[in-house]
Design a protein around this motif. Structure first.
Motif, PDB file in Angstrom:
ATOM      1  N   THR A 171      49.466  16.225   9.340  1.00  0.00           N
ATOM      2  CA  THR A 171      48.431  15.195   9.193  1.00  0.00           C
ATOM      3  C   THR A 171      47.029  15.811   9.180  1.00  0.00           C
ATOM      4  OG1 THR A 171      48.310  14.728  11.579  1.00  0.00           O
ATOM      5  CG2 THR A 171      49.837  13.397  10.271  1.00  0.00           C
ATOM      6  N   ASN A 172      46.866  16.907   9.895  1.00  0.00           N
ATOM      7  CA  ASN A 172      45.549  17.566   9.845  1.00  0.00           C
ATOM      8  C   ASN A 172      45.306  18.211   8.482  1.00  0.00           C
ATOM      9  OD1 ASN A 172      43.937  17.499  12.482  1.00  0.00           O
ATOM     10  ND2 ASN A 172      46.046  17.796  13.165  1.00  0.00           N
TER      11      ASN A 172
ATOM     12  N   GLN B  65      46.481  17.034   5.766  1.00  0.00           N
ATOM     13  CA  GLN B  65      46.176  15.885   4.905  1.00  0.00           C
ATOM     14  C   GLN B  65      44.723  15.444   5.061  1.00  0.00           C
ATOM     15  OE1 GLN B  65      48.734  14.493   2.813  1.00  0.00           O
ATOM     16  NE2 GLN B  65      46.844  13.811   1.837  1.00  0.00           N
ATOM     17  N   ALA B  66      44.240  15.431   6.304  1.00  0.00           N
ATOM     18  CA  ALA B  66      42.847  15.030   6.540  1.00  0.00           C
ATOM     19  C   ALA B  66      41.887  15.969   5.808  1.00  0.00           C
ATOM     20  CB  ALA B  66      42.552  15.026   8.041  1.00  0.00           C
TER      21      ALA B  66
ATOM     22  N   GLU C 115      40.804  14.552  15.895  1.00  0.00           N
ATOM     23  CA  GLU C 115      41.296  15.669  15.074  1.00  0.00           C
ATOM     24  C   GLU C 115      40.976  15.500  13.591  1.00  0.00           C
ATOM     25  OE1 GLU C 115      45.257  17.151  15.935  1.00  0.00           O
ATOM     26  OE2 GLU C 115      45.268  16.060  17.816  1.00  0.00           O
ATOM     27  N   TRP C 116      41.319  14.326  13.066  1.00  0.00           N
ATOM     28  CA  TRP C 116      41.166  14.138  11.610  1.00  0.00           C
ATOM     29  C   TRP C 116      39.695  14.032  11.208  1.00  0.00           C
ATOM     30  CZ3 TRP C 116      45.269   9.624  11.542  1.00  0.00           C
ATOM     31  CH2 TRP C 116      46.528  10.160  11.889  1.00  0.00           C
TER      32      TRP C 116
ATOM     33  N   MET D  37      44.354  12.089  17.625  1.00  0.00           N
ATOM     34  CA  MET D  37      44.423  12.470  16.200  1.00  0.00           C
ATOM     35  C   MET D  37      43.459  11.634  15.361  1.00  0.00           C
ATOM     36  SD  MET D  37      48.416  13.060  15.388  1.00  0.00           S
ATOM     37  CE  MET D  37      49.022  14.715  15.250  1.00  0.00           C
ATOM     38  N   GLU D  38      43.598  10.302  15.517  1.00  0.00           N
ATOM     39  CA  GLU D  38      42.810   9.401  14.653  1.00  0.00           C
ATOM     40  C   GLU D  38      41.310   9.524  14.895  1.00  0.00           C
ATOM     41  OE1 GLU D  38      46.110   5.820  14.194  1.00  0.00           O
ATOM     42  OE2 GLU D  38      44.343   5.501  15.431  1.00  0.00           O
TER      43      GLU D  38
END
Ligand code: GRF
Length: 206
Positions: free
Chosen positions: A13-14, A16-17, A180-181, A176-177
């Motif tokens: 997911t990181n 992807q961000a 991180e992203w 994360m939301e």
């Protein structure tokens, strides 16, 4: 244009961000190669979906850690990579890799370093430890990677509130939301603009 090589092991997911932020524009970088330590990592699907060269290089296929790291370094050097982004990479890297990309490897850790970091603090363990300590604020940290685990110069941090009814899973998701992203793409942008200066282990943003 900064050429990025990403090391992944999981969901990505990181990664992807970072890909999404680059697509939006304003970051002078491209992700040129993605290497996974594991077959089947969903991060590889994210790379494929963007047409990014990707492969699996597994530690267990090498005699020792040094040979593995040399193979990783060669893969990225052959592709003229400028910046290595660790995006949920579950292998601790040693000098054979780190010295080849000095001050050009960055990582994201899901806590406010120096809290809840170092060996053994990965994945949900980090958030379990934060809840056990009863902290009311946690967050994420982007840092340069050095030989000492999670101890390299800090680039960016972002705080996130801990709720009374959090579980490790809900806290992980919020970190994360909300952190991180957000800060990982920002750190890539700062690097790509040449705005990160390290003096005596401290990052100054120019
Ligand atoms: C993230 O929590 C990151 O902070 C840590 O590993 C996790 C990776 O998640 N280093 P993803 O693969 O980016 O979804």
């Amino acid at each position: 244009m900064v050429k990025i090589g990403a090391l992944v092991s999981g969901g990505g997911t990181n990664l992807q961000a970072i890909l999404d932020a680059i697509d939006k524009g304003g970051i002078n970088a491209e992700v040129r190669a993605v290497v996974s330590s594991k077959e089947g990592a969903y991060a590889l699907e994210r790379a494929k979906a963007k047409g990014i060269e990707n492969t699996v290089i597994r530690k267990k296929d090498f005699e020792n850690a040094g040979d593995y790291e040399k193979a990783l370094a060669k893969y990225f050097k052959d592709r003229d990579i400028d910046l290595i982004v660790l995006a949920g990479f579950m292998v601790i890297l040693g000098p054979d890799f780190i010295n080849e990309f000095e001050n050009r490897i960055i990582n994201i850790h899901p806590a406010l370093i120096p809290s809840f970091c170092g060996e053994g603090y990965y994945g949900l363990h980090v958030h379990e430890a934060a809840l056990k300590a009863g902290v009311k604020v946690t967050g994420a940290t982007v840092h340069f990677v050095t030989a000492e685990c999670d101890a390299g110069p800090i680039i960016l941090q972002k705080a996130v509130d801990v709720m009374d009814d959090d579980t490790p899973e809900t806290l992980q998701r919020r970190v994360m939301e909300q952190a991180e992203w957000v800060i990982y793409p920002e750190a890539v942008k700062l690097f790509a603009e040449g705005r990160l200066e390290i003096t005596d282990g401290i990052v100054k943003r120019r």
